[in-house]
Design an enzyme around this catalytic site. Sequence first.
Site, short mmCIF file in Angstrom:
data_model
loop_
_atom_site.label_atom_id
_atom_site.label_comp_id
_atom_site.label_asym_id
_atom_site.label_seq_id
_atom_site.Cartn_x
_atom_site.Cartn_y
_atom_site.Cartn_z
N TRP A 179 72.52 118.27 -25.02
CA TRP A 179 72.64 117.39 -26.19
C TRP A 179 71.91 118.00 -27.40
O TRP A 179 72.35 117.84 -28.54
CB TRP A 179 72.10 116.00 -25.86
CG TRP A 179 73.12 115.14 -25.17
CD1 TRP A 179 74.14 115.56 -24.36
CD2 TRP A 179 73.23 113.73 -25.24
NE1 TRP A 179 74.87 114.50 -23.91
CE2 TRP A 179 74.33 113.36 -24.44
CE3 TRP A 179 72.51 112.73 -25.89
CZ2 TRP A 179 74.73 112.03 -24.28
CZ3 TRP A 179 72.89 111.40 -25.72
CH2 TRP A 179 73.99 111.06 -24.93
N ASP A 207 60.51 116.33 -23.70
CA ASP A 207 60.66 116.17 -22.25
C ASP A 207 59.40 116.70 -21.59
O ASP A 207 58.83 117.69 -22.06
CB ASP A 207 61.88 116.94 -21.73
CG ASP A 207 62.45 116.35 -20.45
OD1 ASP A 207 61.64 116.06 -19.53
OD2 ASP A 207 63.67 116.17 -20.35
N LYS A 243 72.19 106.21 -22.55
CA LYS A 243 72.92 105.98 -21.31
C LYS A 243 72.50 104.67 -20.66
O LYS A 243 71.32 104.30 -20.67
CB LYS A 243 72.65 107.13 -20.32
CG LYS A 243 73.47 107.03 -19.02
CD LYS A 243 72.88 107.89 -17.92
CE LYS A 243 72.93 109.37 -18.20
NZ LYS A 243 74.31 109.92 -18.13
#
Length: 265
Positions: free
Chosen positions: A85, A106, A186
Site C-alpha cells: 500500500w 509498523d 479493512k
Amino acid sequence: MTKKPENPGSAGIRVLKTRIKKKSGLKESSRRWLQRHINDPYVQRSKADGYRSRAAYKLIEIDDKHHLLKPGMKVIDLGAAPGGWCQVAAARTKSTAENPHVVGIDYLEMDAVPGAPVLLMDFLDPDAPQKLAEALGGNPDVVLSDMAAPTTGHKRTDHIRTMHLCEVAADFALSVLKPGGHFLAKTFQGGAENELLSMLKKNFRSVHHVKPPASRDESVELYLLAKDFKGREAGPPSGGSERPVDVSKDLSARSDSEGPGDAEG
C-alpha cells in the site's frame, strides 16, 4: 482502472497452473492454500508489476473508483509491512525521498519503500502521532489501514479481533486527520460494528463499505471507507480514547503476509 483478471494470463503474463503434490509433506489445508496462492492471478501480476503483495491492487481498485489519493496529499499507512500500500500511495501522491508525502508505520521490520519512509514503531505508542507528523511535515489527508488479526478459524472471534484493530485505527485517524480527510480500513463481514459505524458517520460526511475486485469472492473481507472528515470539533472519538492493553502487538498483522488459515492477502 485496474480490472479483475479473468484468467492468470490476462495481465499479459503467460502462466502455467502449478499443482502441489499431496505427498509434499504439507497439511491438506496448507497445500490447498499454497496452491491457490501460487496460481492467484493477482499474485502473479504483483510479481510482474513489482508490487510487494497482491493487496496493492485492492488499494489501486478502491482509489480508481473513489479518488482518495492525489498528488501532494499526505498519507499515513498503519501496519505498513510488507509495503504494497505504501508503494501505491507513494506513486499516486508523487511522493519522493526528498519530499515525502507518504509515511508508513509498523513495529515489524520491512524493506524501505522508495518515496515512503517507514517508522519502526507501534502506531499506538503515545509519541507516534507527533513522529508521523514530523516525518510528513504536517497532518495527513488520508489514513490507510490494511491490518487484520491472524485468524483462528472461529469466525466470530476472528471478526471481533479484526474489528478491534479497525476501531483503534479509526480512533487514531480521528486524532490526526485534516478536515476533509479520508479513512480507509479493512474489516470483516459479521456485524458487531454498529458503534464504529455510528462514530464514523458522526465524524465523516460519507461512510460506506467497499469490496474491490481483488478481494476474493469467498472472502468475508470488506473495507470501510469514510470520506470528508468534519474536523475534531465534531466531537471526540467514542470509546477509543484509552489505549488497549498490548493488543496491537498480539493481533496486528498485514494480512497479505499471512499463511494458510489466515486472513486474505
